[in-house]
Design an enzyme around this catalytic site. Sequence first.
Site, mmCIF file in Angstrom:
data_model
loop_
_atom_site.group_PDB
_atom_site.id
_atom_site.type_symbol
_atom_site.label_atom_id
_atom_site.label_comp_id
_atom_site.label_asym_id
_atom_site.label_seq_id
_atom_site.Cartn_x
_atom_site.Cartn_y
_atom_site.Cartn_z
ATOM 1 N N GLN A 1 39.737 31.507 40.593
ATOM 2 C CA GLN A 1 40.699 30.405 40.505
ATOM 3 C C GLN A 1 40.883 29.799 41.894
ATOM 4 O O GLN A 1 41.514 30.389 42.761
ATOM 5 C CB GLN A 1 42.022 30.989 39.998
ATOM 6 C CG GLN A 1 43.138 29.994 39.835
ATOM 7 C CD GLN A 1 44.473 30.710 39.578
ATOM 8 O OE1 GLN A 1 44.558 31.934 39.669
ATOM 9 N NE2 GLN A 1 45.503 29.942 39.270
ATOM 10 N N SER B 1 44.987 27.743 45.490
ATOM 11 C CA SER B 1 45.774 27.748 46.732
ATOM 12 C C SER B 1 44.984 27.254 47.927
ATOM 13 O O SER B 1 43.769 27.452 48.012
ATOM 14 C CB SER B 1 46.266 29.164 47.039
ATOM 15 O OG SER B 1 47.024 29.641 45.977
ATOM 16 N N SER C 1 40.946 35.125 45.016
ATOM 17 C CA SER C 1 40.579 36.494 44.635
ATOM 18 C C SER C 1 39.214 36.497 43.983
ATOM 19 O O SER C 1 38.929 35.686 43.089
ATOM 20 C CB SER C 1 41.585 37.076 43.641
ATOM 21 O OG SER C 1 42.866 37.102 44.210
ATOM 22 N N GLU D 1 48.604 32.280 32.998
ATOM 23 C CA GLU D 1 48.747 33.263 34.066
ATOM 24 C C GLU D 1 49.998 34.098 33.854
ATOM 25 O O GLU D 1 49.996 35.313 33.978
ATOM 26 C CB GLU D 1 48.822 32.532 35.407
ATOM 27 C CG GLU D 1 48.965 33.434 36.620
ATOM 28 C CD GLU D 1 48.783 32.673 37.941
ATOM 29 O OE1 GLU D 1 49.136 31.482 37.999
ATOM 30 O OE2 GLU D 1 48.280 33.283 38.893
ATOM 31 N N GLU E 1 60.645 34.037 45.007
ATOM 32 C CA GLU E 1 61.577 32.903 45.134
ATOM 33 C C GLU E 1 61.203 31.795 44.148
ATOM 34 O O GLU E 1 62.078 31.185 43.512
ATOM 35 C CB GLU E 1 61.561 32.355 46.566
ATOM 36 C CG GLU E 1 62.169 33.301 47.603
ATOM 37 C CD GLU E 1 61.327 34.555 47.865
ATOM 38 O OE1 GLU E 1 60.075 34.456 47.786
ATOM 39 O OE2 GLU E 1 61.900 35.624 48.124
HETATM 40 C C1 LIG Z 1 46.691 39.231 46.738
HETATM 41 C C2 LIG Z 1 46.728 37.766 46.484
HETATM 42 C C3 LIG Z 1 45.791 37.198 45.633
HETATM 43 C C4 LIG Z 1 45.798 35.825 45.415
HETATM 44 N N1 LIG Z 1 44.841 35.291 44.588
HETATM 45 C C5 LIG Z 1 44.780 33.941 44.420
HETATM 46 C C6 LIG Z 1 43.729 33.338 43.655
HETATM 47 O O1 LIG Z 1 42.882 34.036 43.111
HETATM 48 N N2 LIG Z 1 43.692 32.007 43.560
HETATM 49 C C7 LIG Z 1 44.621 31.203 44.136
HETATM 50 O O2 LIG Z 1 44.529 29.991 43.988
HETATM 51 N N3 LIG Z 1 45.634 31.729 44.874
HETATM 52 C C8 LIG Z 1 45.727 33.079 45.034
HETATM 53 N N4 LIG Z 1 46.733 33.632 45.792
HETATM 54 C C9 LIG Z 1 47.655 32.719 46.489
HETATM 55 C C10 LIG Z 1 49.079 32.756 45.949
HETATM 56 O O3 LIG Z 1 49.189 32.062 44.753
HETATM 57 C C11 LIG Z 1 49.964 32.160 47.061
HETATM 58 O O4 LIG Z 1 49.919 33.048 48.154
HETATM 59 C C12 LIG Z 1 51.380 31.986 46.613
HETATM 60 O O5 LIG Z 1 51.482 30.984 45.645
HETATM 61 C C13 LIG Z 1 52.298 31.657 47.810
HETATM 62 O O6 LIG Z 1 51.805 30.617 48.577
HETATM 63 P P1 LIG Z 1 51.670 30.758 50.166
HETATM 64 O O7 LIG Z 1 50.966 32.036 50.432
HETATM 65 O O8 LIG Z 1 51.111 29.499 50.668
HETATM 66 O O9 LIG Z 1 53.141 30.951 50.688
HETATM 67 P P2 LIG Z 1 54.195 29.786 50.958
HETATM 68 O O10 LIG Z 1 54.227 28.886 49.805
HETATM 69 O O11 LIG Z 1 53.950 29.198 52.301
HETATM 70 O O12 LIG Z 1 55.533 30.629 50.982
HETATM 71 C C14 LIG Z 1 56.048 31.298 52.148
HETATM 72 C C15 LIG Z 1 57.447 31.776 51.822
HETATM 73 O O13 LIG Z 1 58.276 30.633 51.552
HETATM 74 C C16 LIG Z 1 58.867 30.743 50.303
HETATM 75 N N5 LIG Z 1 58.991 29.435 49.674
HETATM 76 C C17 LIG Z 1 58.055 28.462 49.541
HETATM 77 N N6 LIG Z 1 58.529 27.444 48.839
HETATM 78 C C18 LIG Z 1 59.802 27.772 48.500
HETATM 79 C C19 LIG Z 1 60.814 27.111 47.768
HETATM 80 N N7 LIG Z 1 60.643 25.916 47.187
HETATM 81 N N8 LIG Z 1 61.997 27.756 47.629
HETATM 82 C C20 LIG Z 1 62.198 28.971 48.193
HETATM 83 N N9 LIG Z 1 61.289 29.610 48.895
HETATM 84 C C21 LIG Z 1 60.089 29.024 49.039
HETATM 85 C C22 LIG Z 1 57.963 31.651 49.504
HETATM 86 O O14 LIG Z 1 58.658 32.257 48.445
HETATM 87 C C23 LIG Z 1 57.491 32.625 50.547
HETATM 88 O O15 LIG Z 1 58.428 33.659 50.673
HETATM 89 C C24 LIG Z 1 46.754 35.000 46.022
HETATM 90 C C25 LIG Z 1 47.708 35.581 46.874
HETATM 91 C C26 LIG Z 1 47.701 36.946 47.094
HETATM 92 C C27 LIG Z 1 48.740 37.520 47.999
#
Ligand SMILES: Cc1cc2nc3c(=O)[nH]c(=O)nc-3n(C[C@H](O)[C@H](O)[C@H](O)COP(=O)(O)OP(=O)(O)OC[C@H]3O[C@@H](n4cnc5c(N)ncnc54)[C@H](O)[C@@H]3O)c2cc1C
Lengths: 413, 375
Positions: free
Chosen positions: A135, A138, A170, A253, A382
């Site tokens: 997928q 991100s 992933s 999902e 969150e």
């Molecule tokens: C092990 C793992 C596997 C993954 N696999 C995939 C995959 O296969 N495909 C894929 O596309 N993605 C994947 N992801 C990505 C995952 O979906 C994102 O990491 C997740 O959606 C958070 O985005 P970010 O890491 O950019 O954090 P950010 O969005 O930058 O968030 C940082 C912090 O800010 C907070 N925050 C952000 N916006 C808000 C809001 N509006 N209100 C309150 N708090 C907020 C968050 O909760 C978090 O605590 C994976 C992530 C992990 C850890």
Amino acid sequence: MNFDDTPHEAAFRAEARAWIDANAPKHLLPHLEKAGFGGIELGGLDPMKEAKAWQKKKYDAGWACLHWPKEYGGRGASPIERVIWNQEEGPYGALSGSFIIGHGMCGPTVMDWGPEEAKRELLPRLAAGEDIWCQLFSEPAGGSDLAGLRTKAERDGDGWVINGQKIWTSGAHYSQWGILITRTDPDVLKHKGLTMFFLRMDTPGVRIVPIKQANGQSGFNEVYFDNVRLPDSQRLGGVGEGWKVSLTTLMNERLSIGSGMSAGFPDIFEFCKELELADGTLAINDRGVRSKLAEWACRQSGLKYTGMRAISALSRGENPGPENSIGKLVAGSSLQEIAMFALDLQGQSGAISDPKLAAMTAKFQAQLLRSPATRVEGGTDEILRNIIGERVLGLPDDMRADKGIAFNKIPTA
Amino acid sequence: MDFEFSAEQQQLKEQARRYLADKCPTTAVRAILEGSEPFDRALWQGLGEMGFLGAAIPEEYGGLGLGYLELCVIAEELGRALAPVPVSSSIFLVAEILKAAGSEEQKQRWLPRLASGEVIGTLASVEATGSVRPSNVALSAKGGTLTGAKSPVLDGDIADIAIVLARHAPGKDAQGLSLYLVDLNQSGIERTVLDTIDPSRSQAKIAFKDAAAELVGAAGEGWRLYEEALDRAAILTGFEQIGGADKALEMGRDYALQRFAFGRAIGSFQAIKHMLADMYVSATLARSNGYFGAYALSTGSADLAEAAATMRVSSTKAFQHCAKNNIQVHGGMGFTWAMDCHLFYRRSNLLAVSLGGLNEWEDKLIDRLRAKNAA
Ligand SMILES: Cc1cc2nc3c(=O)[nH]c(=O)nc-3n(C[C@H](O)[C@H](O)[C@H](O)COP(=O)(O)OP(=O)(O)OC[C@H]3O[C@@H](n4cnc5c(N)ncnc54)[C@H](O)[C@@H]3O)c2cc1C
Ligand SMILES: Cc1cc2nc3c(=O)[nH]c(=O)nc-3n(C[C@H](O)[C@H](O)[C@H](O)COP(=O)(O)OP(=O)(O)OC[C@H]3O[C@@H](n4cnc5c(N)ncnc54)[C@H](O)[C@@H]3O)c2cc1C
């Protein structure tokens, strides 16, 4: 209100059980029963090879992707039959980890939005475990705020050219296919200018760079797109409809990772039954320990029955709704709390993660290091609380700084 | 498999909700809380006439002869409305014990009157220490009379009959305990009303002096019957708690939509939104555990004891969690007598201890999971 099998369900269960009994890779069972959170170890055997073999066997006998229609490689089974199958498959289900994203999210998205020819060709291969899908959603600038993504898709004759970067993908390193969300129009509101595609991961111009995770494993990747050319026949849904298409993925999902998630109670319960505290009493006889165990037991069963209520709703023909967000929200912090508690009970030995020395062969130490990711992947705690607050309870949206503004006018850091 | 109440049961629930919205708005709860009446007599009579009290009492004993699932949905609505009536004592405990262990004569005599509401029953088990164990039950039974005291007894001031856990043989063990039925309108009974955190459900101390009593169930079976009765009541009371939790969550949600601060609805602040989301999570987990409890109760499943303890812990915490945070969402208003928040807060904390506190039920849950595991 009936938790027992109907005669039809009992017959289905018996059939599934008999088939599993005759065909499952029993030699793997001791390893699978010990399988830790975030990875399996099969005593030196190649987990991917074993997983594919089990998947193919299930597929050939009509037990793969039970909820998919037959013409796409499934069984056309009811939601309840799928639950029964999962119960019967038990520890062998741990082999299917690498297929979850494909079977649970990519497949259903392609099924709803893909061209018929592609569906007939690709979905059965996905069901059979011959292909693995990932997928590609991100990005560095688009995680929680997925619609902030920047990977560009531009028209080129009757096809498209893709440039940009995905991250946290992933399984990209072992996947044959992926579903990809891109920006096709930066001049409109951010949710409006998106378009989805599917592509082979060996398409020229796709470069995959593994990321080493905080727990030392490498499950996810960066994926770079450098002038990657795709024919228009690999588009999913209309141009500019990408957000709507991605919601199919995200809705599925919720169902595939949310419901049926364990809060981790069985492991800590077993552990406390055996563990002697410094004063010689068993941990499970300690009042303070019991209080914590009771809380986790209630979360474990609460999630189980919430999942079953969701399945009941599905079989009444309702869509999986935002209330399913609670599964991962509850399980994620429980797993983390439980791991910390288990370490604490072991005193100064709690920090030792050598499987030969550590209690439960270091399962809790691994869980400690993997569980933070559960609270982030597929929607952070969150974001899940926002979903519950806004879409279940009907509270107002957060105030946002990007409302009503064309994507290319939104402030960035 | 079907993890939902049937359409008929949901209709019954709707009917109970409408009835209680009409007859038991929070002004009626307040009238009991603030006034001198110990319970809402008109509501009590109405619940009897509607058949709600007798829902799970067989028709031959004057009930509607429906099942436990029906009683569960009614309990949920009573909890939601904070109904100031002795349903848990009279129906969830006394009628249930009589159904399970009463003689034919006792059932004939009392069940129809409990179902109609003409007679109120209560269970008297607690003595000085607050938690009930075989070793601290001292009230003694001799030659068909009881002597000793029980306190606190929920609805003890208004009950007509009590089922009393008493010691018929000296010692500290469970085998020396039996259940007795006592007519509380006799000269050997003295009652003292107690001040409590939730005066919308009154409590009393009951002193017994050579009070005439008759056995319920066999001699020496008292402890087992008592524990089984508590399990069933924990599930029914659990539905009251779920109903209360849901209503407290709704109040908080509604206030968060309507109250503005800093130019916006406070529900748009994540601190409030996430607090409400967490309340939803605990209410949902409790409800789901409750559905399994309802199923176990209605089928007499082998999992009943485990399901009861699970639900008890889960629904107690959920109601307390929702009620306390509902006050928080309301800010200063939440701390006023005039707002209803404290009614839910009081009730949630009364119900949290009324069948034995969390500690006791957590212990039961772990013991039962262990026993099942060992089996
Ligand atoms: C092990 C793992 C596997 C993954 N696999 C995939 C995959 O296969 N495909 C894929 O596309 N993605 C994947 N992801 C990505 C995952 O979906 C994102 O990491 C997740 O959606 C958070 O985005 P970010 O890491 O950019 O954090 P950010 O969005 O930058 O968030 C940082 C912090 O800010 C907070 N925050 C952000 N916006 C808000 C809001 N509006 N209100 C309150 N708090 C907020 C968050 O909760 C978090 O605590 C994976 C992530 C992990 C850890
Ligand atoms: C016992 C008591 C004594 C008091 N005595 C005095 C006194 O002597 N003099 C006096 O002037 N005042 C007094 N107060 C008032 C007190 O200061 C206010 O109640 C308090 O500041 C909260 O304001 P509010 O009641 O209007 O709640 P609101 O401001 O309406 O808050 C309601 C809820 O919304 C939340 N909320 C509001 N804004 C935000 C935000 N920006 N982000 C996140 N959450 C938010 C609050 O935390 C609360 O949970 C007293 C209050 C009490 C309870």
